[in-house]
Design a protein around this motif. Structure first.
Motif, PDB file in Angstrom:
ATOM      1  N   LEU A 178      35.006  83.440  41.933  1.00 32.68           N
ATOM      2  CA  LEU A 178      34.592  82.044  41.806  1.00 32.68           C
ATOM      3  C   LEU A 178      33.226  81.940  41.138  1.00 32.68           C
ATOM      4  N   HIS A 179      33.063  80.951  40.240  1.00 35.95           N
ATOM      5  CA  HIS A 179      31.785  80.774  39.538  1.00 35.95           C
ATOM      6  C   HIS A 179      31.573  79.309  39.169  1.00 35.95           C
ATOM      7  N   SER A 180      30.344  78.980  38.791  1.00 36.07           N
ATOM      8  CA  SER A 180      30.044  77.658  38.238  1.00 36.07           C
ATOM      9  C   SER A 180      28.862  77.767  37.282  1.00 36.07           C
ATOM     10  N   ASP A 181      28.781  76.802  36.370  1.00 34.97           N
ATOM     11  CA  ASP A 181      27.715  76.788  35.364  1.00 34.97           C
ATOM     12  C   ASP A 181      27.379  75.337  35.028  1.00 34.97           C
ATOM     13  N   GLY A 182      26.263  74.868  35.571  1.00 34.82           N
ATOM     14  CA  GLY A 182      25.856  73.488  35.354  1.00 34.82           C
ATOM     15  C   GLY A 182      25.512  73.158  33.916  1.00 34.82           C
ATOM     16  N   ASN A 183      25.269  74.170  33.089  1.00 37.74           N
ATOM     17  CA  ASN A 183      24.953  73.909  31.683  1.00 37.74           C
ATOM     18  C   ASN A 183      26.128  73.271  30.948  1.00 37.74           C
ATOM     19  N   GLY A 184      27.335  73.503  31.444  1.00 35.91           N
ATOM     20  CA  GLY A 184      28.511  72.965  30.776  1.00 35.91           C
ATOM     21  C   GLY A 184      28.855  71.543  31.160  1.00 35.91           C
ATOM     22  N   GLN A 185      28.111  70.980  32.120  1.00 38.34           N
ATOM     23  CA  GLN A 185      28.423  69.629  32.591  1.00 38.34           C
ATOM     24  C   GLN A 185      28.386  68.594  31.478  1.00 38.34           C
ATOM     25  N   ARG A 186      27.544  68.823  30.483  1.00 39.00           N
ATOM     26  CA  ARG A 186      27.413  67.849  29.402  1.00 39.00           C
ATOM     27  C   ARG A 186      28.680  67.749  28.555  1.00 39.00           C
ATOM     28  N   HIS A 187      29.545  68.735  28.643  1.00 38.41           N
ATOM     29  CA  HIS A 187      30.750  68.738  27.827  1.00 38.41           C
ATOM     30  C   HIS A 187      31.939  68.046  28.502  1.00 38.41           C
ATOM     31  N   LEU A 188      31.879  67.882  29.822  1.00 42.42           N
ATOM     32  CA  LEU A 188      32.972  67.248  30.562  1.00 42.42           C
ATOM     33  C   LEU A 188      32.414  66.622  31.826  1.00 42.42           C
ATOM     34  N   ASN A 189      32.400  65.300  31.863  1.00 44.01           N
ATOM     35  CA  ASN A 189      31.779  64.625  32.996  1.00 44.01           C
ATOM     36  C   ASN A 189      32.279  63.187  33.138  1.00 44.01           C
ATOM     37  N   ALA A 190      31.979  62.613  34.277  1.00 47.01           N
ATOM     38  CA  ALA A 190      32.189  61.180  34.536  1.00 47.01           C
ATOM     39  C   ALA A 190      31.017  60.760  35.405  1.00 47.01           C
ATOM     40  N   THR A 191      29.888  60.528  34.766  1.00 43.01           N
ATOM     41  CA  THR A 191      28.631  60.338  35.472  1.00 43.01           C
ATOM     42  C   THR A 191      28.468  58.917  36.008  1.00 43.01           C
ATOM     43  N   ILE A 192      27.537  58.765  36.939  1.00 43.40           N
ATOM     44  CA  ILE A 192      27.252  57.472  37.518  1.00 43.40           C
ATOM     45  C   ILE A 192      26.395  56.657  36.548  1.00 43.40           C
ATOM     46  N   LYS A 193      26.608  55.348  36.532  1.00 42.26           N
ATOM     47  CA  LYS A 193      25.841  54.486  35.635  1.00 42.26           C
ATOM     48  C   LYS A 193      25.590  53.133  36.288  1.00 42.26           C
ATOM     49  N   GLU A 194      24.552  52.437  35.807  1.00 43.14           N
ATOM     50  CA  GLU A 194      24.246  51.111  36.338  1.00 43.14           C
ATOM     51  C   GLU A 194      25.273  50.092  35.865  1.00 43.14           C
ATOM     52  N   ASN A 195      25.534  49.117  36.693  1.00 39.23           N
ATOM     53  CA  ASN A 195      26.429  48.029  36.328  1.00 39.23           C
ATOM     54  C   ASN A 195      25.673  47.080  35.408  1.00 39.23           C
ATOM     55  N   GLU A 196      26.055  47.057  34.142  1.00 37.55           N
ATOM     56  CA  GLU A 196      25.332  46.262  33.142  1.00 37.55           C
ATOM     57  C   GLU A 196      25.458  44.761  33.380  1.00 37.55           C
ATOM     58  N   SER A 197      26.480  44.348  34.128  1.00 44.01           N
ATOM     59  CA  SER A 197      26.697  42.910  34.336  1.00 44.01           C
ATOM     60  C   SER A 197      25.859  42.350  35.476  1.00 44.01           C
ATOM     61  N   TYR A 198      25.084  43.208  36.128  1.00 41.66           N
ATOM     62  CA  TYR A 198      24.261  42.761  37.256  1.00 41.66           C
ATOM     63  C   TYR A 198      23.211  41.763  36.784  1.00 41.66           C
ATOM     64  N   PHE A 246      40.097  75.964  35.953  1.00 37.11           N
ATOM     65  CA  PHE A 246      38.861  75.763  35.188  1.00 37.11           C
ATOM     66  C   PHE A 246      38.585  74.264  35.178  1.00 37.11           C
ATOM     67  N   GLY A 247      37.417  73.852  35.656  1.00 37.69           N
ATOM     68  CA  GLY A 247      37.193  72.418  35.776  1.00 37.69           C
ATOM     69  C   GLY A 247      35.789  71.956  35.461  1.00 37.69           C
ATOM     70  N   ALA A 248      35.642  70.633  35.511  1.00 33.22           N
ATOM     71  CA  ALA A 248      34.354  70.005  35.256  1.00 33.22           C
ATOM     72  C   ALA A 248      33.326  70.530  36.237  1.00 33.22           C
ATOM     73  N   GLY A 249      32.096  70.476  35.799  1.00 33.35           N
ATOM     74  CA  GLY A 249      31.018  70.967  36.667  1.00 33.35           C
ATOM     75  C   GLY A 249      29.958  71.813  35.958  1.00 33.35           C
ATOM     76  N   LEU A 250      30.336  72.824  35.192  1.00 33.44           N
ATOM     77  CA  LEU A 250      31.669  73.414  35.081  1.00 33.44           C
ATOM     78  C   LEU A 250      31.891  74.429  36.205  1.00 33.44           C
ATOM     79  N   THR A 251      33.129  74.517  36.672  1.00 36.56           N
ATOM     80  CA  THR A 251      33.474  75.484  37.702  1.00 36.56           C
ATOM     81  C   THR A 251      34.723  76.245  37.278  1.00 36.56           C
ATOM     82  N   TRP A 252      34.883  77.439  37.790  1.00 32.28           N
ATOM     83  CA  TRP A 252      36.118  78.171  37.542  1.00 32.28           C
ATOM     84  C   TRP A 252      36.353  79.192  38.652  1.00 32.28           C
ATOM     85  N   GLY A 253      37.623  79.460  38.879  1.00 39.28           N
ATOM     86  CA  GLY A 253      37.955  80.409  39.931  1.00 39.28           C
ATOM     87  C   GLY A 253      39.359  80.954  39.737  1.00 39.28           C
TER      88      GLY A 253
END
Length: 268
Positions: free
Chosen positions: A142-162, A254-261
């Motif tokens: 099992l492993h993970s590499d946070g450097n790859g997060q920029r390539h696959l993500n669904a990050t939190i964001k502010e609600n622009e309609s507020y 192999f998944g977002a994060g990035l993680t793999w196992g």
């Protein structure tokens, strides 16, 4: 390609419960005998996790420990290893591992680079305690590499309609704006170098000198169903007779994060 997508009143929890019931039925184990439920998902129905709801809907009277594991497509492999650790070191006997995701809720349906790739599904297996000689988990990595997060993500964001005027004269910047998750963002070329798709599955099989009939893949039917991919494919293979008791199975996620196992297990 046929993509399975949740619609109408369907939700991920009921899908996961259905998979769990079928796994318990196949294993001939009652839900009241469960010691632990691991819900491997990155798209829970509740921010605080869906696993306790699985226990509730299964009707577990013993209130087994239930919690979520978030590791995208690697989630189910991590769930298997976590279950094994609870059994080997914690004295647990019956552990239900569920892989379930509804990524269709987080894709931009105008983005053909992502929307056609993902589907919704759930699958489950039951792991049980046994003697050391009968242990079916032969090895894992099992492993993970946070450097790859920029390539696959669904990050939190502010609600622009507020509208700040709705804060009843509160000081600037408080209360904070409501947040939500963005659609899945993916750099396909970079992810291809890292993650498993059909071509990479074929390449691995070739390198391991495995004939195509010994490779399990259902990507062409359901797309990438994230944490559900492995248990879904395994269930189909077992029920069709392609996988028999006593056979050795190599799994990898192999998944977002990035993680793999990966894990080498014996099907019982």
């Amino acid at each position: 390609m046929l993509i399975a997508v949740l619609a109408g009143k369907d939700n991920l929890t009921t899908l996961a419960v259905e998979a769990a019931r079928k796994a318990l039925e196949m294993a001939k184990v009652d839900s009241d005998d469960l010691d632990l439920i691991l819900m491997c998902t990155s798209t829970p129905e509740d921010l605080f996790g869906s696993a306790p709801q699985i226990s509730k809907q299964l009707g577990c009277k013993t209130n087994p420990l239930s919690y979520d594991i978030t590791a995208a497509c690697s989630g189910f492999v991590l769930g298997l290893i976590s279950a094994a650790c609870h059994i080997r070191g914690g004295g647990f006997n019956n552990v239900l591992v569920i892989g379930a995701d509804a990524l269709s809720r987080y894709v931009d349906w105008t983005d053909r680079g992502t929307c056609i790739l993902f589907g919704d599904a759930a699958g489950a297996v039951l792991l049980q305690g046994c003697n050391t000689e009968e242990d079916g988990l032969f090895g894992f990595d099992l492993h993970s590499d946070g450097n790859g997060q920029r390539h696959l993500n669904a990050t939190i964001k502010e609600n622009e309609s507020y509208n700040a005027l709705d804060s009843n004269g509160s000081v600037l910047g408080f209360p904070p704006k409501p947040f939500s998750y963005s659609c899945i963002q993916m750099n396909g070329k970079e992810v291809f170098r890292f993650a498993a798709n059909q071509r990479i599955i074929d390449a691995v099989a070739t390198r391991l000198e495995l004939p195509s009939e010994r490779v399990i893949s259902n990507l062409g039917n359901y797309g990438n169903t994230s944490a559900a991919s492995i248990p879904l494919a395994l269930d189909e293979a077992v029920r069709s007779g392609k996988v028999q008791a006593g056979q050795t199975i190599a799994t990898a996620g192999f998944g977002a994060g990035l993680t793999w196992g990966s894990a080498i297990v014996r099907w019982c």
